[in-house]
Design an enzyme around this catalytic site. Structure first.
Site, mmCIF file in Angstrom:
data_model
loop_
_atom_site.group_PDB
_atom_site.id
_atom_site.type_symbol
_atom_site.label_atom_id
_atom_site.label_comp_id
_atom_site.label_asym_id
_atom_site.label_seq_id
_atom_site.Cartn_x
_atom_site.Cartn_y
_atom_site.Cartn_z
ATOM 1 C CE1 TYR A 142 22.313 48.846 54.567
ATOM 2 C CE2 TYR A 142 23.322 47.847 52.463
ATOM 3 C CZ TYR A 142 22.147 48.142 53.278
ATOM 4 O OH TYR A 142 21.135 47.470 52.955
ATOM 5 C CE LYS A 189 12.881 56.422 65.815
ATOM 6 N NZ LYS A 189 11.546 56.271 65.917
ATOM 7 C CG ASP A 221 8.614 55.626 63.613
ATOM 8 O OD1 ASP A 221 8.983 56.875 62.924
ATOM 9 O OD2 ASP A 221 8.557 55.746 65.015
ATOM 10 C CG ASP A 245 18.056 47.846 51.867
ATOM 11 O OD1 ASP A 245 17.952 47.565 50.698
ATOM 12 O OD2 ASP A 245 18.256 47.093 52.770
ATOM 13 C CG ASP A 249 13.183 45.532 49.390
ATOM 14 O OD1 ASP A 249 13.909 46.174 48.398
ATOM 15 O OD2 ASP A 249 13.290 44.325 49.779
HETATM 16 C C1 IPM Z 1 19.678 46.314 47.446
HETATM 17 C C2 IPM Z 1 20.207 45.253 48.121
HETATM 18 C C3 IPM Z 1 21.557 45.154 48.591
HETATM 19 C C4 IPM Z 1 21.502 46.411 49.703
HETATM 20 C C5 IPM Z 1 22.234 43.962 49.053
HETATM 21 C C6 IPM Z 1 22.216 42.835 47.995
HETATM 22 C C7 IPM Z 1 23.622 44.169 49.866
HETATM 23 O O1 IPM Z 1 19.191 44.748 48.986
HETATM 24 O O2 IPM Z 1 20.659 46.981 46.648
HETATM 25 O O3 IPM Z 1 18.862 46.946 47.753
HETATM 26 O O4 IPM Z 1 21.304 45.967 50.916
HETATM 27 O O5 IPM Z 1 21.619 47.507 49.435
HETATM 28 MN MN MN Z 2 17.761 46.002 49.325
#
Ligand code: IPM
Ligand code: MN
Length: 372
Positions: A142, A189, A221, A245, A249
């Site tokens: 990032y 990884k 993975d 990240d 999710d």
């Molecule tokens: C999160 C979001 C952020 C990230 C974005 C909005 C930059 O997806 O907080 O997980 O990737 O960290």
């Molecule tokens: Mn995110």
């Protein structure tokens, strides 16, 4: 306790869900005799529209001079579909994390008993899941050097980590594991990436100071697969920025909705609390966004200041709302018209009058409640 809280509600559904957290925090302040003062500030696409900058200096100053930051969400489709945009809302959040030194992002993932049937995963698989993800937040791909060749045909993003960056979050993750089920899984990884091999080396070294915690390793993975095959095997997951990240999710599917997942981002000096979801532009202003992730982020804020009883009461209110299906449509297909704001009202009311409300709550769905 007196707390000054910077409120950066941001874009899309950010303002409407953050409004509910403030309602809930106000109920806590009233009940427990605290004073919470809010200082609103701009961030994200709305900040670009108004000032040209996704993180105006004034916002950063406010965050640096308050006790904690309550963050909503950022992002706008007009930037998502324009890869050549020079300024993007997300830059505001990334710069904020970096400037405040928020290197550890903690994302709890839980399968709520009352929501087991809301997940697309089988009940038997997700039951009992209780994971705490420690995502490194200010390093890695990032923040590494970004390059685009002059002819626009080649691009690269550098994934770089120092021993120091790995060590500081690793200590936090081990300490958390000590208070939980004493297991830490490093997701990396290391079969391919040099940076991952450094993570393994440093985490193994730090782990020697925490010999009551079992340490194991998973390639990302495989971890992605294990997360939906057998999520209850995990206790604390430690991982670098981008893997965290993605994995978090994915993990949100276990709870039944990404609208339930809260997070805390902490560093040595500052702390920020935010839902893990994005700005959900399609839902903006419709009253359908789930405020629970934001409300639970407010609970994490209180825990950060050791207001444990207060945080626990918020969690109880959340549990009650889920049980009674006072929930937004992402997890509620039975009752219509339960809006973002009604969920906030319900939890705030529960905090002030848990007992009295219990009687009223039974009538909510037949429209006879005096509460909402
Ligand atoms: C999160 C979001 C952020 C990230 C974005 C909005 C930059 O997806 O907080 O997980 O990737 O960290
Ligand atoms: Mn995110």
């Amino acid at each position: 306790m007196k707390l000054e809280i910077a409120v950066l509600s941001g874009d899309g559904i950010g303002p409407e869900v953050t409004e509910q957290s403030k309602k809930v925090l106000d109920a806590i302040a009233h009940k427990f005799n605290h004073t919470f003062l809010y200082k609103e500030a701009l961030v994200g696409a709305i900040a670009i529209d108004k000032t040209g900058d996704p993180l105006p200096k004034e916002t950063l100053d406010i965050c640096g001079n308050t006790d904690a930051v309550l963050f909503g969400s950022i992002g706008h489709p007009k930037y998502d579909n324009d890869p050549s945009a020079k300024v993007r809302p997300e830059q505001g959040l990334l710069k904020l994390r970096k400037s405040l030194g928020l290197y550890a992002n903690i994302r709890p993932v839980k399968a709520y008993e009352t929501l087991l049937d809301k997940s697309p995963l089988k009940k038997e698989i997700i039951e009992g899941t209780d994971i705490s993800i420690y995502r490194e937040l200010t390093g890695g791909i990032y923040f590494g050097e970004k390059k685009l060749s002059k002819d626009g045909e080649t691009a690269s993003d550098l994934c770089e980590y120092s021993k120091h960056e790995i060590e500081r979050i690793t200590h936090l993750a081990f300490k958390a594991a000590q208070t939980r089920r004493k297991k830490l899984t490093l997701v990396d990884k290391a079969n391919v990436l040099e940076s991952s091999r450094l993570w393994r080396k440093v985490v193994t070294e730090v782990g020697k100071q925490y010999d009551d915690v079992e340490l194991d390793f998973l390639f990302v993975d495989n971890a992605a697969m294990q997360m939906i095959l057998n999520p209850s095997q995990f206790d604390v997951i430690l991982t670098e920025n981008m893997f965290g990240d993605i994995i978090s999710d994915e993990a949100s599917v276990i709870g039944g909705s990404i609208g339930l997942l809260a997070s805390a981002s902490v560093g040595d000096k500052f702390a920020l609390f935010e839902p893990i979801h994005g700005s959900y532009p399609q839902a903006t202003g419709k009253g359908i966004a789930n405020p629970i992730a934001s409300i639970l982020s407010a609970a994490m804020l209180l825990e950060h200041f050791e207001l444990f009883e207060e945080a626990e009461l918020i969690r109880k209110g959340v549990d009650k709302s889920l049980k009674l299906k006072i929930s937004t449509p992402d997890i509620n297909t039975e009752y219509e018209n339960v809006t973002t704001s009604k969920v906030g009202d319900f939890i705030a009311d529960y905090i002030e009058y848990p007992e009295d409300s219990n009687i009223n709550f039974q009538n909510i769905h037949i429209g006879q409640s005096t509460i909402i």
